[in-house]
Write a protein that holds these residues in place. Sequence first.
Motif, PDB file in Angstrom:
ATOM      1  N   GLN A  48      -7.650   2.740   2.901  1.00 23.84           N
ATOM      2  CA  GLN A  48      -6.347   2.106   2.746  1.00 23.84           C
ATOM      3  C   GLN A  48      -5.300   2.949   3.468  1.00 23.84           C
ATOM      4  O   GLN A  48      -5.295   4.170   3.376  1.00 23.84           O
ATOM      5  CB  GLN A  48      -6.008   1.969   1.265  1.00 23.84           C
ATOM      6  N   THR A  49      -4.416   2.286   4.194  1.00 23.77           N
ATOM      7  CA  THR A  49      -3.439   2.993   5.006  1.00 23.77           C
ATOM      8  C   THR A  49      -2.204   2.133   5.186  1.00 23.77           C
ATOM      9  O   THR A  49      -2.246   0.920   4.971  1.00 23.77           O
ATOM     10  CB  THR A  49      -4.033   3.341   6.386  1.00 23.77           C
ATOM     11  N   THR A  50      -1.128   2.768   5.609  1.00 17.79           N
ATOM     12  CA  THR A  50       0.091   2.037   5.949  1.00 17.79           C
ATOM     13  C   THR A  50       0.298   1.992   7.459  1.00 17.79           C
ATOM     14  O   THR A  50       1.285   1.447   7.937  1.00 17.79           O
ATOM     15  CB  THR A  50       1.319   2.701   5.296  1.00 17.79           C
ATOM     16  N   ARG A  63      -2.127  -6.083  -5.175  1.00 18.85           N
ATOM     17  CA  ARG A  63      -3.025  -5.748  -4.070  1.00 18.85           C
ATOM     18  C   ARG A  63      -4.305  -6.578  -4.128  1.00 18.85           C
ATOM     19  O   ARG A  63      -4.837  -6.975  -3.084  1.00 18.85           O
ATOM     20  CB  ARG A  63      -3.352  -4.258  -4.100  1.00 18.85           C
ATOM     21  N   ILE A 120       2.191   1.786  -3.464  1.00 17.34           N
ATOM     22  CA  ILE A 120       1.133   2.277  -4.345  1.00 17.34           C
ATOM     23  C   ILE A 120       0.877   3.759  -4.112  1.00 17.34           C
ATOM     24  O   ILE A 120       0.760   4.550  -5.057  1.00 17.34           O
ATOM     25  CB  ILE A 120      -0.164   1.471  -4.121  1.00 17.34           C
ATOM     26  N   GLN A 121       0.795   4.153  -2.855  1.00 15.88           N
ATOM     27  CA  GLN A 121       0.535   5.555  -2.540  1.00 15.88           C
ATOM     28  C   GLN A 121       1.651   6.460  -3.030  1.00 15.88           C
ATOM     29  O   GLN A 121       1.396   7.565  -3.532  1.00 15.88           O
ATOM     30  CB  GLN A 121       0.317   5.715  -1.035  1.00 15.88           C
ATOM     31  N   GLN A 128       1.248   6.736  -6.790  1.00 20.10           N
ATOM     32  CA  GLN A 128       0.099   7.590  -7.120  1.00 20.10           C
ATOM     33  C   GLN A 128       0.437   9.065  -6.938  1.00 20.10           C
ATOM     34  O   GLN A 128       0.031   9.899  -7.757  1.00 20.10           O
ATOM     35  CB  GLN A 128      -1.099   7.203  -6.251  1.00 20.10           C
ATOM     36  N   PHE A 129       1.169   9.372  -5.882  1.00 21.70           N
ATOM     37  CA  PHE A 129       1.578  10.757  -5.658  1.00 21.70           C
ATOM     38  C   PHE A 129       2.498  11.231  -6.781  1.00 21.70           C
ATOM     39  O   PHE A 129       2.376  12.364  -7.272  1.00 21.70           O
ATOM     40  CB  PHE A 129       2.294  10.887  -4.313  1.00 21.70           C
ATOM     41  N   PRO A 164     -10.733   2.667  -1.828  1.00 24.68           N
ATOM     42  CA  PRO A 164     -10.896   4.123  -1.756  1.00 24.68           C
ATOM     43  C   PRO A 164     -12.317   4.452  -1.295  1.00 24.68           C
ATOM     44  O   PRO A 164     -13.288   3.889  -1.790  1.00 24.68           O
ATOM     45  CB  PRO A 164     -10.654   4.564  -3.204  1.00 24.68           C
ATOM     46  N   TYR A 187      -1.463  -2.739  -8.478  1.00 22.27           N
ATOM     47  CA  TYR A 187      -2.886  -2.940  -8.213  1.00 22.27           C
ATOM     48  C   TYR A 187      -3.241  -4.435  -8.274  1.00 22.27           C
ATOM     49  O   TYR A 187      -4.030  -4.928  -7.461  1.00 22.27           O
ATOM     50  CB  TYR A 187      -3.734  -2.172  -9.221  1.00 22.27           C
ATOM     51  N   VAL A 217       0.835  -1.202   0.000  1.00 26.31           N
ATOM     52  CA  VAL A 217       0.000   0.000   0.000  1.00 26.31           C
ATOM     53  C   VAL A 217       0.870   1.252   0.000  1.00 26.31           C
ATOM     54  O   VAL A 217       0.587   2.228  -0.704  1.00 26.31           O
ATOM     55  CB  VAL A 217      -0.950   0.015   1.211  1.00 26.31           C
ATOM     56  N   ASN A 218       1.949   1.224   0.763  1.00 26.68           N
ATOM     57  CA  ASN A 218       2.867   2.361   0.804  1.00 26.68           C
ATOM     58  C   ASN A 218       3.482   2.613  -0.570  1.00 26.68           C
ATOM     59  O   ASN A 218       3.598   3.763  -1.023  1.00 26.68           O
ATOM     60  CB  ASN A 218       3.973   2.097   1.830  1.00 26.68           C
TER      61      ASN A 218
END
Length: 278
Positions: free
Chosen positions: A230-232, A128, A91-92, A95-96, A168, A125, A88-89
């Motif tokens: 979703q979070t880290t 995930r 991916i984030q 995305q940024f 999301p 993705y 997830v980290n």
Amino acid sequence: MSWRRFFKTLVILVFVFLVTQYALGPSIIPSSGKNEDVRAYTRPIEFNYGSWMADAMLLKIGQVALGLPEYMQAADQKQTVLDYLALVNEIQAAQFELETIFADPNIADPEAASFELRAHLEELYQQRELLGPLAESILQNQLSTIAAEVGLTLGGQPVPPVLYHSTPLPWALIVSPRDVIRQDGNISLEVETTLEDQIVLENEVEQNLNLSALVVPVGGIGAYPTMVAQTTNLNWLAEVIAHEWTHNYLTLRPLGLLYSETPELRTMNETTASIAGN
């Protein structure tokens, strides 16, 4: 399928039937409140809970039937969750980086500049999609164990079973009178609602209906399965999973059934869920 997993699946189906047929617990899905006039502006972009819940429920029933965490050692379960958080980290971060490329006026062709990054994101993705449900099953089982330890189960099984899904989340349009601190409306908006659309919506509601309006993010929603951002952050994730399941637990009790009757009851419900989450 073992008898325990069969019983769990049966309880899930019964709970879903009660929710859909008798609309138990307004805390299940945020209520639009008293200001139906607001929905004249939100209907085209309101979040579809029915579709989300149907897809999530099919996924969860499949997880229960397989029961994969039951065949994993504790160390492997722990590593699976940590691997998911690391994914997830990644991916984030990607995305940024993608958002930065499209926001840079000096990049003439952001589509071409981001081609490799977007391809990499698609691979992440897909990873995930495979790893996320397993990590969710592990955390669900751990919360079920804690619920049993504190006596919140029936025959050792939480009712309803602990089910959550990380995706999301929709945005929430909060509406209140201009002269009173009070929530009169909470309307969920599509995940894809842009910042520009949010500002336009807030202005329209405030100017045309003489109300205060603000679009805000949410960390979780007490649908069933519950919706969790979703979070880290593992501590935050565990707390929110427990918080949202507590809303499900209260749905079968007066404090949940009367959630929207008064602001005081809503505050009591949310406070109870927060204490349980902690």
